[in-house]
Write a protein that holds these residues in place. Structure first.
Motif, PDB file in Angstrom:
ATOM      1  N   ALA A 193      37.031  39.777  48.428  1.00  0.00           N
ATOM      2  CA  ALA A 193      36.847  40.665  47.282  1.00  0.00           C
ATOM      3  C   ALA A 193      36.139  41.953  47.698  1.00  0.00           C
ATOM      4  CB  ALA A 193      36.049  39.952  46.194  1.00  0.00           C
ATOM      5  N   GLU A 194      35.123  41.801  48.535  1.00  0.00           N
ATOM      6  CA  GLU A 194      34.393  42.988  48.996  1.00  0.00           C
ATOM      7  C   GLU A 194      35.297  43.895  49.821  1.00  0.00           C
ATOM      8  OE1 GLU A 194      30.284  44.172  51.411  1.00  0.00           O
ATOM      9  OE2 GLU A 194      31.004  42.098  51.422  1.00  0.00           O
ATOM     10  N   ARG A 195      36.078  43.306  50.710  1.00  0.00           N
ATOM     11  CA  ARG A 195      36.978  44.084  51.551  1.00  0.00           C
ATOM     12  C   ARG A 195      37.998  44.844  50.707  1.00  0.00           C
ATOM     13  NH1 ARG A 195      40.763  40.986  55.865  1.00  0.00           N
ATOM     14  NH2 ARG A 195      41.625  40.168  53.910  1.00  0.00           N
ATOM     15  N   ALA A 196      38.440  44.220  49.612  1.00  0.00           N
ATOM     16  CA  ALA A 196      39.434  44.851  48.748  1.00  0.00           C
ATOM     17  C   ALA A 196      38.820  45.870  47.796  1.00  0.00           C
ATOM     18  CB  ALA A 196      40.170  43.773  47.947  1.00  0.00           C
ATOM     19  N   GLY A 197      37.491  46.005  47.828  1.00  0.00           N
ATOM     20  CA  GLY A 197      36.838  46.933  46.917  1.00  0.00           C
ATOM     21  C   GLY A 197      36.942  46.508  45.470  1.00  0.00           C
ATOM     22  N   ALA A 198      37.037  45.199  45.240  1.00  0.00           N
ATOM     23  CA  ALA A 198      37.262  44.682  43.896  1.00  0.00           C
ATOM     24  C   ALA A 198      35.970  44.628  43.084  1.00  0.00           C
ATOM     25  CB  ALA A 198      37.868  43.281  43.971  1.00  0.00           C
ATOM     26  N   SER A 199      36.117  44.774  41.778  1.00  0.00           N
ATOM     27  CA  SER A 199      35.032  44.481  40.854  1.00  0.00           C
ATOM     28  C   SER A 199      34.964  42.970  40.713  1.00  0.00           C
ATOM     29  CB  SER A 199      35.291  45.133  39.496  1.00  0.00           C
ATOM     30  OG  SER A 199      35.402  46.532  39.615  1.00  0.00           O
ATOM     31  N   VAL A 200      33.786  42.380  40.909  1.00  0.00           N
ATOM     32  CA  VAL A 200      33.665  40.933  41.049  1.00  0.00           C
ATOM     33  C   VAL A 200      32.861  40.326  39.902  1.00  0.00           C
ATOM     34  CG1 VAL A 200      32.862  39.061  42.540  1.00  0.00           C
ATOM     35  CG2 VAL A 200      33.799  41.158  43.557  1.00  0.00           C
ATOM     36  N   VAL A 201      33.357  39.200  39.395  1.00  0.00           N
ATOM     37  CA  VAL A 201      32.566  38.336  38.526  1.00  0.00           C
ATOM     38  C   VAL A 201      32.638  36.934  39.118  1.00  0.00           C
ATOM     39  CG1 VAL A 201      33.019  39.719  36.473  1.00  0.00           C
ATOM     40  CG2 VAL A 201      34.464  37.752  36.973  1.00  0.00           C
ATOM     41  N   GLU A 202      31.675  36.099  38.785  1.00  0.00           N
ATOM     42  CA  GLU A 202      31.663  34.729  39.274  1.00  0.00           C
ATOM     43  C   GLU A 202      31.647  33.780  38.088  1.00  0.00           C
ATOM     44  OE1 GLU A 202      29.019  33.762  42.412  1.00  0.00           O
ATOM     45  OE2 GLU A 202      29.652  35.463  43.643  1.00  0.00           O
ATOM     46  N   ALA A 203      32.348  32.671  38.246  1.00  0.00           N
ATOM     47  CA  ALA A 203      32.375  31.629  37.218  1.00  0.00           C
ATOM     48  C   ALA A 203      32.128  30.285  37.879  1.00  0.00           C
ATOM     49  CB  ALA A 203      33.713  31.623  36.484  1.00  0.00           C
ATOM     50  N   ILE A 204      31.354  29.434  37.206  1.00  0.00           N
ATOM     51  CA  ILE A 204      31.120  28.087  37.721  1.00  0.00           C
ATOM     52  C   ILE A 204      32.384  27.284  37.456  1.00  0.00           C
ATOM     53  CG2 ILE A 204      29.708  26.019  37.543  1.00  0.00           C
ATOM     54  CD1 ILE A 204      27.431  27.844  36.542  1.00  0.00           C
ATOM     55  N   GLY A 205      33.140  27.036  38.510  1.00  0.00           N
ATOM     56  CA  GLY A 205      34.401  26.340  38.314  1.00  0.00           C
ATOM     57  C   GLY A 205      35.023  25.927  39.633  1.00  0.00           C
ATOM     58  N   SER A 206      35.990  25.034  39.536  1.00  0.00           N
ATOM     59  CA  SER A 206      36.730  24.549  40.693  1.00  0.00           C
ATOM     60  C   SER A 206      37.834  25.538  41.049  1.00  0.00           C
ATOM     61  CB  SER A 206      37.356  23.189  40.357  1.00  0.00           C
ATOM     62  OG  SER A 206      38.419  23.360  39.422  1.00  0.00           O
ATOM     63  N   HIS A 207      38.684  25.146  42.008  1.00  0.00           N
ATOM     64  CA  HIS A 207      39.821  25.983  42.354  1.00  0.00           C
ATOM     65  C   HIS A 207      40.740  26.171  41.141  1.00  0.00           C
ATOM     66  CE1 HIS A 207      42.335  28.070  45.176  1.00  0.00           C
ATOM     67  NE2 HIS A 207      43.365  27.267  44.988  1.00  0.00           N
ATOM     68  N   ALA A 208      40.740  25.190  40.243  1.00  0.00           N
ATOM     69  CA  ALA A 208      41.544  25.279  39.020  1.00  0.00           C
ATOM     70  C   ALA A 208      40.782  25.977  37.906  1.00  0.00           C
ATOM     71  CB  ALA A 208      41.982  23.891  38.572  1.00  0.00           C
ATOM     72  N   VAL A 209      39.968  26.952  38.240  1.00  0.00           N
ATOM     73  CA  VAL A 209      39.154  27.658  37.250  1.00  0.00           C
ATOM     74  C   VAL A 209      40.005  28.319  36.174  1.00  0.00           C
ATOM     75  CG1 VAL A 209      39.064  29.821  38.584  1.00  0.00           C
ATOM     76  CG2 VAL A 209      37.175  29.242  37.036  1.00  0.00           C
ATOM     77  N   TYR A 210      41.232  28.691  36.509  1.00  0.00           N
ATOM     78  CA  TYR A 210      42.107  29.315  35.510  1.00  0.00           C
ATOM     79  C   TYR A 210      42.515  28.310  34.432  1.00  0.00           C
ATOM     80  CZ  TYR A 210      46.087  27.075  37.875  1.00  0.00           C
ATOM     81  OH  TYR A 210      46.960  26.157  38.413  1.00  0.00           O
ATOM     82  N   VAL A 211      42.445  27.015  34.748  1.00  0.00           N
ATOM     83  CA  VAL A 211      42.715  25.968  33.765  1.00  0.00           C
ATOM     84  C   VAL A 211      41.430  25.575  33.042  1.00  0.00           C
ATOM     85  CG1 VAL A 211      43.662  23.652  33.404  1.00  0.00           C
ATOM     86  CG2 VAL A 211      44.603  25.108  35.212  1.00  0.00           C
ATOM     87  N   SER A 212      40.347  25.420  33.784  1.00  0.00           N
ATOM     88  CA  SER A 212      39.104  24.911  33.199  1.00  0.00           C
ATOM     89  C   SER A 212      38.286  25.979  32.487  1.00  0.00           C
ATOM     90  CB  SER A 212      38.240  24.257  34.294  1.00  0.00           C
ATOM     91  OG  SER A 212      37.840  25.206  35.264  1.00  0.00           O
ATOM     92  N   GLN A 213      38.447  27.234  32.892  1.00  0.00           N
ATOM     93  CA  GLN A 213      37.665  28.333  32.310  1.00  0.00           C
ATOM     94  C   GLN A 213      38.587  29.478  31.867  1.00  0.00           C
ATOM     95  OE1 GLN A 213      34.302  28.419  32.035  1.00  0.00           O
ATOM     96  NE2 GLN A 213      33.752  26.590  33.173  1.00  0.00           N
ATOM     97  N   PRO A 214      39.538  29.191  30.971  1.00  0.00           N
ATOM     98  CA  PRO A 214      40.504  30.233  30.606  1.00  0.00           C
ATOM     99  C   PRO A 214      39.866  31.464  29.951  1.00  0.00           C
ATOM    100  CG  PRO A 214      40.687  28.363  29.121  1.00  0.00           C
ATOM    101  CD  PRO A 214      39.802  27.936  30.247  1.00  0.00           C
ATOM    102  N   ALA A 215      38.770  31.268  29.202  1.00  0.00           N
ATOM    103  CA  ALA A 215      38.134  32.411  28.548  1.00  0.00           C
ATOM    104  C   ALA A 215      37.530  33.361  29.579  1.00  0.00           C
ATOM    105  CB  ALA A 215      37.068  31.940  27.566  1.00  0.00           C
TER     106      ALA A 215
END
Length: 226
Positions: A193-215
């Motif tokens: 993320a840093e190398r890509a110059g991305a704006s970063v947020v972190e979420a407590i979640g597994s690799h399936a965070v898109y399923v477990s933390q959709p909001a």
């Protein structure tokens, strides 16, 4: 004010696009036009072509979103003129000449080792007995079991597909780090993320965070759309 109204969601390896439903529902309530790419996951070239097919149907710019291997796909496909921003969800964000194979070749000391079984007829699977703990530990066990038994074969050629020109060099990027990820180590996610110059947020979640933390995932995508 939101300026991009189109969202295109790209899944990673071992799964299909149905896992995006929670994120889809969150964004649909806001009136976004959402499309989900069903990658064949046979080759990177084929998955980029599938993504371009969807992008070609849109009448304006889109946020192109990738989870896991989907990050490789959007890094290449994101050069399409209809892509206005990129969003990486616990995803690989390769540079020119990199692939999933090169990015996982030298894991950080102490990092969890994904339970990928030896290739069979040119395809990869995760060990079903270890899928839940490695991929989706923050989801109920029965959901993890279903995901394990519904695995999509991941082509070895897709794993080795290299990016020719990463779109994040030319377009704004956002990145959601899954802090409990046991497939892509969180330190590796932060580094990409840093190398890509991305704006970063972190979420407590597994690799399936898109399923477990959709909001949380939808919130990041809304930021990218603004």
């Amino acid at each position: 004010m939101t300026t991009i109204r189109n969202i295109v969601l790209v899944h990673g390896g071992f799964v299909d696009g149905s896992g995006w439903q929670g994120v889809y529902d969150e964004l649909a309530r806001d009136g976004f036009t959402i499309r989900i790419v069903q990658n064949p996951t046979l080759s990177l070239e084929g998955d980029v072509a599938a993504t371009h097919q969807v992008l070609d149907t849109l009448d304006g710019p889109a946020v192109l979103v990738g989870h896991s291997y989907g990050g490789v796909v959007i890094s290449e496909a994101g050069n399409h003129p209809n892509v206005g921003a990129l969003a990486y969800i616990a995803a690989f964000a390769p540079d020119k000449g990199e692939s999933v194979s090169t990015l996982i070749a030298d894991p950080p000391p102490g990092a969890a080792v994904p339970p990928i079984l030896p290739p069979r007829d040119g395809f990869l699977f995760l060990d079903r007995d270890k899928f839940h703990g490695a991929f989706a530990a923050d989801l109920p066990a029965q959901v993890g079991a279903f995901m394990a038994d519904a695995q999509v074969p991941w082509g070895v050629d897709a794993l080795g597909g290299t990016v020719t020109e990463p779109a994040w060099r030319h377009k704004p990027a956002w990145y959601l780090v899954a802090t409990e990820d046991r497939m892509i180590p969180p330190p590796a996610q932060r580094g990409m993320a840093e190398r890509a110059g991305a704006s970063v947020v972190e979420a407590i979640g597994s690799h399936a965070v898109y399923v477990s933390q959709p909001a949380a995932v939808a919130d990041l995508i809304r930021q990218a759309a603004t």
